[in-house]
Design a protein around this motif. Structure first.
Motif, mmCIF file in Angstrom:
data_model
loop_
_atom_site.group_PDB
_atom_site.id
_atom_site.type_symbol
_atom_site.label_atom_id
_atom_site.label_comp_id
_atom_site.label_asym_id
_atom_site.label_seq_id
_atom_site.Cartn_x
_atom_site.Cartn_y
_atom_site.Cartn_z
ATOM 1 N N THR A 41 0.838 -1.195 0.000
ATOM 2 C CA THR A 41 0.000 0.000 0.000
ATOM 3 C C THR A 41 0.873 1.245 0.000
ATOM 4 O OG1 THR A 41 -1.742 -1.144 1.231
ATOM 5 C CG2 THR A 41 -1.802 1.268 1.215
ATOM 6 N N ALA A 42 0.718 2.103 -0.985
ATOM 7 C CA ALA A 42 1.474 3.353 -1.030
ATOM 8 C C ALA A 42 0.940 4.286 0.054
ATOM 9 C CB ALA A 42 1.343 3.999 -2.406
ATOM 10 N N ARG A 43 1.780 4.693 0.966
ATOM 11 C CA ARG A 43 1.314 5.514 2.089
ATOM 12 C C ARG A 43 2.449 6.359 2.633
ATOM 13 N NH1 ARG A 43 2.902 2.826 6.933
ATOM 14 N NH2 ARG A 43 3.742 0.744 6.496
ATOM 15 N N PRO A 44 2.117 7.474 3.289
ATOM 16 C CA PRO A 44 3.155 8.233 3.997
ATOM 17 C C PRO A 44 3.625 7.438 5.210
ATOM 18 C CG PRO A 44 1.156 9.538 3.633
ATOM 19 C CD PRO A 44 0.808 8.117 3.365
ATOM 20 N N THR A 51 4.900 9.108 -0.721
ATOM 21 C CA THR A 51 4.410 7.793 -0.305
ATOM 22 C C THR A 51 5.463 6.742 -0.618
ATOM 23 O OG1 THR A 51 3.306 7.371 -2.423
ATOM 24 C CG2 THR A 51 2.006 8.446 -0.681
ATOM 25 N N TRP A 52 5.403 5.628 0.143
ATOM 26 C CA TRP A 52 6.403 4.580 0.065
ATOM 27 C C TRP A 52 5.687 3.237 0.079
ATOM 28 C CZ3 TRP A 52 11.626 6.501 0.757
ATOM 29 C CH2 TRP A 52 11.676 7.867 1.063
ATOM 30 N N ARG A 53 6.125 2.283 -0.760
ATOM 31 C CA ARG A 53 5.490 0.976 -0.734
ATOM 32 C C ARG A 53 6.441 -0.091 -1.264
ATOM 33 N NH1 ARG A 53 2.487 -1.765 -4.897
ATOM 34 N NH2 ARG A 53 3.088 -1.047 -6.987
ATOM 35 N N THR A 80 7.542 8.928 -9.615
ATOM 36 C CA THR A 80 7.800 7.674 -8.906
ATOM 37 C C THR A 80 9.186 7.151 -9.246
ATOM 38 O OG1 THR A 80 5.455 7.064 -8.851
ATOM 39 C CG2 THR A 80 7.042 5.282 -8.553
#
Length: 264
Positions: A41-44, A51-53, A80
């Protein structure tokens, strides 16, 4: 003319000063402020921009705007960027202002660690406590190499995580009148790494064990073990490390009151 004990203490103090200087480096172990495990899940995370995933294909994706100041290999991320951490290797380093974000792979899991020069642990650091230097903790050992190095499995201070160090042989020595033996791991560069627990572990020293690094053995297998130079694992210094545990066999039945202590 100085005595042997004075020379030992002087050499140890020089080594100890260098050790503490390394720990004080702006992005060393004392600078860690966060450890986050990534999923798909891409999220802060960890108060970082963008965002990081974990992408699921062995890579980690970072999405950010140019104004966020996130850079990979010196190139500002504007969209990205994809990085590929390697299991067991040093993490990929991403910069965010004066902070450095380490992206690491541990087996099939991906972690993000933040290294911040302003970390309270670094700012408040006053030194590593240690036992008094004593010549009785300097002994000669005998190294016997395995026919070939063996990749072994050990646990970690993080539940469910494993490490896979390379065992290269055994080191036998006498300590406090009792013969002891430890499995030797391949060192970083030259020499051997002896990761062990003893009767002080969890009492006056870090419960996860300590490490003694040695020079390469002589041609006849002999080597000097100076337990005054036994060091803590990073996990004794920060809550954001994922240190390996010692091999199960590496438990000494004596109290090694030498080297670094743990006063927490």
């Amino acid at each position: 003319m100085t005595s042997v004990a004075e020379d030992l203490t002087t050499d140890w103090q020089r080594w100890h000063d260098e050790r503490e200087a390394t720990l004080r480096e702006p992005h060393g172990w004392l600078s860690l402020t966060a450890l986050e495990w990534l999923d798909d899940t891409a999220r802060p995370v960890a108060d970082l921009p963008g965002t990081w995933r974990a992408a699921g294909d062995g890579t980690v994706e970072i999405t950010a705007a140019a104004s966020d100041g996130v850079a990979v290999d010196g190139t500002t991320v504007d969209g990205t960027a994809t990085v590929r951490p390697v299991d067991g290797a040093p993490g990929v380093l991403v910069t965010v202002g004066e902070r450095v974000v380490e992206l690491a792979r541990r087996t099939d899991s991906y972690a993000l660690r933040v290294r911040d020069p302003q970390a309270p642990t670094r700012q408040a650091f006053t030194g590593v406590p240690a036992f008094p230097v004593d010549a009785r903790w300097v002994v000669t050992g005998r190294y016997e190499a395995y026919p070939k190095p063996q990749r072994i499995t050990v646990g970690a201070v993080v539940d469910g995580l494993q490490h896979f160090p390379t065992a290269v042989g055994t080191v036998t020595f006498t300590l406090e009148g009792t013969e002891q033996q430890l499995i030797a791991l391949a060192g970083k560069g030259e020499g051997l790494s002896l990761h062990f627990r003893d009767a002080t572990s969890g009492v006056s020293t870090y419960g996860g064990g300590r490490i003694l690094r040695t020079a390469d053995p002589a041609d006849d297998g002999s080597l000097t073990l100076d337990f005054n130079r036994t060091v803590n694992l990073p996990c004794a210094l920060t809550a954001y490390a994922t240190c390996p545990l010692p091999p199960a066999e590496n438990v000494l039945d004596v109290a090694v009151e030498a080297g670094e202590r743990d006063d927490r």
